[in-house]
Design a protein around this motif. Structure first.
Motif, PDB file in Angstrom:
ATOM      1  N   VAL A  56      -2.093   8.953  -4.899  1.00  0.00           N
ATOM      2  CA  VAL A  56      -1.261  10.148  -4.807  1.00  0.00           C
ATOM      3  C   VAL A  56      -2.108  11.374  -5.125  1.00  0.00           C
ATOM      4  O   VAL A  56      -2.841  11.392  -6.118  1.00  0.00           O
ATOM      5  N   THR A  57      -2.014  12.382  -4.265  1.00  0.00           N
ATOM      6  CA  THR A  57      -2.731  13.635  -4.498  1.00  0.00           C
ATOM      7  C   THR A  57      -1.821  14.814  -4.176  1.00  0.00           C
ATOM      8  O   THR A  57      -0.955  14.727  -3.299  1.00  0.00           O
ATOM      9  N   VAL A  58      -2.047  15.905  -4.903  1.00  0.00           N
ATOM     10  CA  VAL A  58      -1.397  17.183  -4.634  1.00  0.00           C
ATOM     11  C   VAL A  58      -2.466  18.247  -4.669  1.00  0.00           C
ATOM     12  O   VAL A  58      -3.070  18.507  -5.717  1.00  0.00           O
ATOM     13  N   THR A  59      -2.732  18.853  -3.524  1.00  0.00           N
ATOM     14  CA  THR A  59      -3.793  19.856  -3.410  1.00  0.00           C
ATOM     15  C   THR A  59      -3.178  21.230  -3.218  1.00  0.00           C
ATOM     16  O   THR A  59      -2.545  21.485  -2.188  1.00  0.00           O
ATOM     17  N   PRO A  60      -3.333  22.131  -4.183  1.00  0.00           N
ATOM     18  CA  PRO A  60      -2.774  23.477  -4.019  1.00  0.00           C
ATOM     19  C   PRO A  60      -3.665  24.345  -3.138  1.00  0.00           C
ATOM     20  O   PRO A  60      -4.894  24.270  -3.208  1.00  0.00           O
ATOM     21  N   ASN A  61      -3.050  25.150  -2.323  1.00  0.00           N
ATOM     22  CA  ASN A  61      -3.752  26.134  -1.492  1.00  0.00           C
ATOM     23  C   ASN A  61      -3.343  27.516  -1.985  1.00  0.00           C
ATOM     24  O   ASN A  61      -2.232  27.972  -1.714  1.00  0.00           O
ATOM     25  N   PHE A  62      -4.241  28.163  -2.709  1.00  0.00           N
ATOM     26  CA  PHE A  62      -3.906  29.443  -3.339  1.00  0.00           C
ATOM     27  C   PHE A  62      -4.063  30.634  -2.399  1.00  0.00           C
ATOM     28  O   PHE A  62      -3.729  31.758  -2.766  1.00  0.00           O
ATOM     29  N   LYS A  71       0.853  -1.192   0.000  1.00  0.00           N
ATOM     30  CA  LYS A  71       0.000   0.000   0.000  1.00  0.00           C
ATOM     31  C   LYS A  71       0.883   1.234   0.000  1.00  0.00           C
ATOM     32  O   LYS A  71       1.916   1.276   0.666  1.00  0.00           O
ATOM     33  N   LEU A  72       0.457   2.238  -0.759  1.00  0.00           N
ATOM     34  CA  LEU A  72       1.189   3.495  -0.807  1.00  0.00           C
ATOM     35  C   LEU A  72       0.197   4.639  -1.002  1.00  0.00           C
ATOM     36  O   LEU A  72      -0.490   4.714  -2.022  1.00  0.00           O
ATOM     37  N   GLU A  73       0.116   5.502  -0.003  1.00  0.00           N
ATOM     38  CA  GLU A  73      -0.705   6.712  -0.071  1.00  0.00           C
ATOM     39  C   GLU A  73       0.186   7.908   0.229  1.00  0.00           C
ATOM     40  O   GLU A  73       0.901   7.916   1.239  1.00  0.00           O
ATOM     41  N   TRP A  74       0.096   8.916  -0.638  1.00  0.00           N
ATOM     42  CA  TRP A  74       0.971  10.081  -0.510  1.00  0.00           C
ATOM     43  C   TRP A  74       0.154  11.323  -0.848  1.00  0.00           C
ATOM     44  O   TRP A  74      -0.148  11.599  -2.001  1.00  0.00           O
ATOM     45  N   HIS A  75      -0.208  12.053   0.196  1.00  0.00           N
ATOM     46  CA  HIS A  75      -1.047  13.249   0.033  1.00  0.00           C
ATOM     47  C   HIS A  75      -0.243  14.492   0.431  1.00  0.00           C
ATOM     48  O   HIS A  75       0.443  14.496   1.462  1.00  0.00           O
ATOM     49  N   THR A  76      -0.374  15.521  -0.377  1.00  0.00           N
ATOM     50  CA  THR A  76       0.351  16.766  -0.135  1.00  0.00           C
ATOM     51  C   THR A  76      -0.572  17.949  -0.345  1.00  0.00           C
ATOM     52  O   THR A  76      -1.297  18.010  -1.345  1.00  0.00           O
ATOM     53  N   VAL A  77      -0.552  18.864   0.608  1.00  0.00           N
ATOM     54  CA  VAL A  77      -1.247  20.152   0.483  1.00  0.00           C
ATOM     55  C   VAL A  77      -0.177  21.232   0.555  1.00  0.00           C
ATOM     56  O   VAL A  77       0.597  21.282   1.511  1.00  0.00           O
ATOM     57  N   ILE A  78      -0.128  22.070  -0.459  1.00  0.00           N
ATOM     58  CA  ILE A  78       0.957  23.038  -0.534  1.00  0.00           C
ATOM     59  C   ILE A  78       0.452  24.367  -1.064  1.00  0.00           C
ATOM     60  O   ILE A  78      -0.468  24.432  -1.884  1.00  0.00           O
ATOM     61  N   GLY A  79       1.019  25.437  -0.537  1.00  0.00           N
ATOM     62  CA  GLY A  79       0.684  26.786  -0.986  1.00  0.00           C
ATOM     63  C   GLY A  79       1.719  27.770  -0.492  1.00  0.00           C
ATOM     64  O   GLY A  79       2.277  27.600   0.597  1.00  0.00           O
ATOM     65  N   MET A 111       1.235  27.205   3.080  1.00  0.00           N
ATOM     66  CA  MET A 111       0.889  25.956   3.755  1.00  0.00           C
ATOM     67  C   MET A 111       1.720  24.814   3.213  1.00  0.00           C
ATOM     68  O   MET A 111       2.027  24.753   2.014  1.00  0.00           O
ATOM     69  N   SER A 112       2.109  23.925   4.105  1.00  0.00           N
ATOM     70  CA  SER A 112       2.861  22.736   3.709  1.00  0.00           C
ATOM     71  C   SER A 112       2.431  21.577   4.613  1.00  0.00           C
ATOM     72  O   SER A 112       2.667  21.597   5.817  1.00  0.00           O
ATOM     73  N   GLN A 113       1.785  20.593   4.012  1.00  0.00           N
ATOM     74  CA  GLN A 113       1.301  19.438   4.764  1.00  0.00           C
ATOM     75  C   GLN A 113       1.511  18.170   3.947  1.00  0.00           C
ATOM     76  O   GLN A 113       1.171  18.117   2.766  1.00  0.00           O
ATOM     77  N   ILE A 114       2.085  17.159   4.579  1.00  0.00           N
ATOM     78  CA  ILE A 114       2.394  15.902   3.898  1.00  0.00           C
ATOM     79  C   ILE A 114       1.923  14.739   4.766  1.00  0.00           C
ATOM     80  O   ILE A 114       2.193  14.700   5.964  1.00  0.00           O
TER      81      ILE A 114
END
Length: 229
Positions: A174-180, A129-137, A184-187
């Protein structure tokens, strides 16, 4: 005699069971503001054997002093005792530099040879299993969009590398969610590896045998520990 034979059979059966046992390694990494940590868990026999360890992340102080390898030169014969002493850096002799390059080349050749053994071991590892979520702005919409695309490309390269060396049991999430709106930096990273104990033991034996049997020959002298008087 019968007891000795029975104990030998039991020991052999135990060795066989251990070598074919599959071990799962669960890794959970979280980064967000000041709450950074890594959880690692090792499971075997359906969770009957379990070991869990939480590793807190340590922040490094940016204002901490750094080591400076300098020494002060003594006063020359024509210098007066009140003059400022100049610092001079230690210079390596040409011979020492050439020896350093030779040692680096020998070490790299040794690592390249060991790379074959590492690849053979990684082929036995399965990523369950591999889940990799990132929220970045970063506060700016255009820059955040560019950065999100860069993160997507980086993740794709890493997953492609993993799929080349290991076996993927299922497609990664895998997801990459931009915060405009704000910086913000969350992994969040969840990964489950599976390997047989026998394969891990055999790979370790081959690595140790390879390292001891073909140690690179270094020309520079190893560092010695100086004891204080």
């Amino acid at each position: 005699m019968k007891w000795l034979l029975l104990l030998s059979l039991l020991a052999l059966a135990l060795i066989v069971v251990i070598t074919v046992t599959k071990v799962k390694i669960l890794i959970y990494f979280y980064h967000g503001k000041d709450n950074d940590f890594i959880n690692m868990e090792v499971r075997a026999w359906g969770g009957l054997i379990r070991y869990k360890k939480e590793i807190p992340m340590i922040a490094v102080d940016d204002d901490s002093p750094s080591l400076v390898f300098e020494e002060e030169a003594g006063l020359g014969p024509d210098e007066e005792p009140g003059e400022t002493q100049e610092t001079q850096e230690k210079q390596l002799e040409q011979d020492e530099v050439l020896k350093g390059f030779h040692d680096l080349k020998a070490l790299l050749e040794h690592i390249v040879g060991m790379h074959v053994l590492v690849r053979q071991f990684l082929r036995k590892v399965t990523i369950k299993k591999l889940e990799w979520h990132t929220v970045i702005g970063i506060g700016d919409a255009a820059s955040t969009a560019v950065l999100s695309g860069t993160v997507w490309a980086m993740k794709g390269g890493i997953i492609g590398l993993l799929s080349r060396y290991m076996r993927l049991a299922e497609l990664p999430v895998v997801t990459v969610t931009p915060n405009f709106q704000q910086f913000m930096s969350q992994i969040q990273l969840k990964c489950i590896f599976q390997i047989r104990i026998g394969n891990a033991i055999w790979a370790g034996i081959k690595l140790i045998k390879y390292w001891r049997g073909g140690r690179p020959s270094f020309k520079t002298k190893p560092l010695s520990v100086l004891s204080s008087d």
